[in-house]
Write an enzyme that holds these catalytic residues in place. Sequence first.
Site, PDB file in Angstrom:
ATOM      1  N   HIS A 196       0.829  -0.964  -0.049  1.00 32.23           N
ATOM      2  CA  HIS A 196       0.008  -0.027   0.023  1.00 32.23           C
ATOM      3  C   HIS A 196       0.970   1.253  -0.004  1.00 32.23           C
ATOM      4  O   HIS A 196       0.477   2.339   0.339  1.00 32.23           O
ATOM      5  CB  HIS A 196      -0.969   0.085   1.070  1.00 32.23           C
ATOM      6  CG  HIS A 196      -1.657  -1.223   1.335  1.00 32.23           C
ATOM      7  ND1 HIS A 196      -2.785  -1.687   0.708  1.00 32.23           N
ATOM      8  CD2 HIS A 196      -1.201  -2.285   2.126  1.00 32.23           C
ATOM      9  CE1 HIS A 196      -3.402  -2.764   1.185  1.00 32.23           C
ATOM     10  NE2 HIS A 196      -2.340  -3.284   2.144  1.00 32.23           N
ATOM     11  N   SER A 327      15.650  20.052 -15.094  1.00 31.65           N
ATOM     12  CA  SER A 327      14.595  20.911 -15.138  1.00 31.65           C
ATOM     13  C   SER A 327      15.028  22.502 -15.579  1.00 31.65           C
ATOM     14  O   SER A 327      16.074  22.669 -15.233  1.00 31.65           O
ATOM     15  CB  SER A 327      13.843  21.003 -13.651  1.00 31.65           C
ATOM     16  OG  SER A 327      12.963  22.271 -13.834  1.00 31.65           O
TER      17      SER A 327
END
Length: 526
Positions: A196, A327
């Site tokens: 999970h 970036s």
Amino acid sequence: NNQQPTTNNQQPTTTMATESDNHETSTTASFSNTSPDVFPEDSLKDYREYEHPLVKRYATKEMSFVWSPAMKFTTWRKLWVALATAERELGIEITDQQIEEMKSKIYDVDFDYAAEKEREFRHDVMGHVHAFGKEAPSAMPIIHLGATSCYVGDNTDIIQIREALYLIQRKLVQTLGTLSEFAQKYKDLPTLGFTHYQPAQLTTVGKRCTLWMQDLLLDLTRIQREIDDLPMRGVKGTTGTQASFLELFNGDHDKVKLLNARVCQLMGFTDKCIPVSGQTYTRKIDYNILSTLSGIAQSAYKMCGDLRLLANLKEVEEPFAKTQIGSSAMAYKRNPMRSERVCSLARYVMGLPDAAANTHASQWFERTLDDSAIRRIVLPEGFLATDVILNLLANIADGLHVWPNVVKAHVMAELPFMSTEVILMECVKAGGDRQLLHEAIRVHSMDAGKVVKGEGKPNDLLERIANDTLFHAIHDKLHELVDPKLFVGRAPQQVDEFLQDHIQPILQSKENQKLLSIVSQDGVHV
């Protein structure tokens, strides 16, 4: 009558241009003057047609060649040579000179002439029949004798699929080889397991890698099965009844059967002819092929999805070039660009089986032509994209960088909670009261959790236990009890067993040793 009278406080409804509005209008007009609506006729003439990014930006030379016009139309010619050769062997009046002339002109394709004839006839196959006949005039009367368009079209598709499968097979084997080295290297390095996406029992970095490998191994098995089972359409005629060939051989059924088998044999499909067909081979084959490619895409997406999450944790990172920019704005970033590209391409490939399923389901009776356009797109693009995905996977696997200290820090942030059962058992074995010890651990764990979540401080559960006399029996060996390697179960042994029993036999086979030695024509540059 319902209108309200205008009071002195109300402003009349008028449009008034402000100084700001005038400035904006002026700026817009000025920009428009430099950006005319009509594109200048003489500008950027070489860049005015759409370029398919899958081909222009991503596809490898090897896979592009498999689906190129050069491969397609020379294969058509090889099929015409095979047909003429088999027909001659079975008694049709075709001369050695005609066949030799055809063989000598297989690679002399006048694409402009073929296109001219296609426009004239509105038929691509007949355009190329005439282009071949132009180069081999003595053979013109017997080219395509008895055949239908699907003889060259469908059989060429099958041949291209087989060549593309060989390339995919090679790159899967190479990727598994690279990942096996990574799994072996890090089989003993404990890391947090996640269920999970919440911390769970420990595993190892190498063991996690075997999960990716197992998926790819299943994909390799399916690829091998598709290669082994792939049948050629063969010589079937317009509706699959072989009526034209039965006429050609004056009703001799045996010769028609021999013709079909011999053509398939000449094209490398000995004993692998599709038993029956309509005009085309069943499009169920296309679905099976694209489903297999979708399986590879699923495996790749899973692996690279994990790597993207690990990159966020700064535990494992994909290769990052010295001058690579993550970036344009944030210069410090190390974005997992290659893994993201894999996921992006994989998402496309995973959607292609739907197109193949609908195409197969909607084929009426012996054939409808609504399969043609979509197959020209989905079959090549499925292979082109999957090939790029595997190139990227191999490149990523070869340059994966593990940061052991970060991995350990994350382990040690959670391990104190996971180790409490071991601590409890050791204290009980030393004579402690299980219930008192359990309650003490519960209280210490809750308090340590508040420190971690409420104050943002490190997990201090072990310090609390070390300072509690109730646990004095294990104080001198507390750090031994929380050695991460004690909590990975059989993970290292599972890695060894998986590599030895399932991966090495594949990598060490004579055939795959050859595949491992082949260097791909294209690398990954970004």
